[in-house]
Design an enzyme around this catalytic site. Structure first.
Site: not given
Ligand code: PXG
Length: 294
Positions: A186, A153, A54
């Protein structure tokens, strides 16, 4: 071993207090870069290949050359855990455009900056997992996929941060974001699922969401357990009237949502399918992933 965390920074491991990057780094000046949030459970890095793929896909999209191969970047993540003797960890991997000058032009950035932090995680309180949590819909919309696709991301998380501030101001932990057309997208750092009459729904990635790695794992586990799972567009009406709602993310894992914008979801408790999926995910994460110490 030093009690200070050791951070990987451009080929070296440096103490946390000495892990510094330049004020001329375009990651700082322009949010020009990409990142990953990764977990390790029980001595294994969860879905590391997916996270590495990713970040490379995100970097390719923004024309950012990661100065390491996928294999080398994988080793950076594992070695950062090893150096800090971690078995359970929250890992942040960041690649920025690198040091340039006071101008937007990335041509002046000769080499990307790469750093990796592996630390412990502060989770939502256990009580919240049992009871579920209330969320609100933010007025801040998710980026359109025609601008910077939310699948990238990137270090530009401002609209998510603004939505998070809306959650803070409403006294809740997460905010739900809609896309430009008002379709449910989301949360600020989590993907969303709803359950209606035993069927599980989550928005498709093309509407402008991050292709979450926890989301994919949960969809796979749910299908394996015999549930019907659909990637389908839905609106707030469908959320308010769902039997269950839950969020997935690397940090949160699987967590129930029991109230949205003041509407109680289902019976206001963590629902039965949510509970099953939380347990399935928990068990799966404990036993799968790239070993840190073998
Ligand atoms: N949507 C967004 C916008 C994200 O940034 C997710 C969904 C979940 O994706 P994953 O691959 O983790 O299942 C994310 C990811 C935090 C934190 O500290 C969390 C994310 C990014 C940065 C910080 O809570 N989440």
């Amino acid at each position: 071993m030093s009690s200070e965390l050791l951070i990987y920074l451009d080929g070296e491991f440096v103490k946390k207090s000495e892990a510094k990057i330049s004020v001329f780094d375009h990651g700082v000046l322009y949010g020009d870069g990409v990142f990953e949030g990764i977990r390790a459970y029980n001595g294994r890095v969860f879905r590391l290949k997916e996270h590495i793929d990713r970040i490379f896909a995100a970097a390719k999209t923004i024309f950012l050359d990661i100065p390491l191969s996928k294999e080398e970047l994988t080793e950076v993540v594992v070695e950062t855990c090893r150096k800090n003797q971690l078995k359970d960890a929250y890992i942040r991997l960041v690649v920025t455009r690198g040091v340039g000058d006071l101008g937007l032009n990335p041509n002046n950035c000769k080499k990307a900056t790469v750093f990796c932090i592996a630390s412990t995680i502060s989770l939502y309180p256990e009580e919240m997992y049992e009871k579920g949590m209330p969320i609100v819909t933010a007025s801040q919309r998710r980026n359109k996929a025609t601008i910077v696709d939310p699948q990238v991301k990137s270090l530009n998380y401002l609209n998510n941060i603004l939505a998070k501030i809306e959650a803070n101001r409403a006294g809740v932990s997460e905010a739900l974001m809609l896309n430009h057309d008002g379709v449910v997208a989301e949360c600020t750092g989590d993907n969303i699922f709803i359950v209606k009459e035993g069927v599980i729904y989550t928005p498709p990635t093309y509407i402008g969401i991050l292709d979450g790695i926890t989301r994919l794992s949960v969809m796979e586990l749910a299908k394996k357990a015999g549930y019907e799972v659909y990637e389908k567009e839905f609106t707030l009406f469908n959320v308010y009237n769902a039997d269950e709602c839950f969020l997935t993310g690397t940090a949160a894992e699987v967590i129930a949502v029991t109230e949205v914008d003041g509407r109680v979801i289902g019976d206001g408790k963590s629902g039965p399918i949510t509970k099953v999926l939380r347990q399935l995910f928990h068990d799966y994460a404990q036993n799968h992933g790239t070993p840190i110490y073998e």
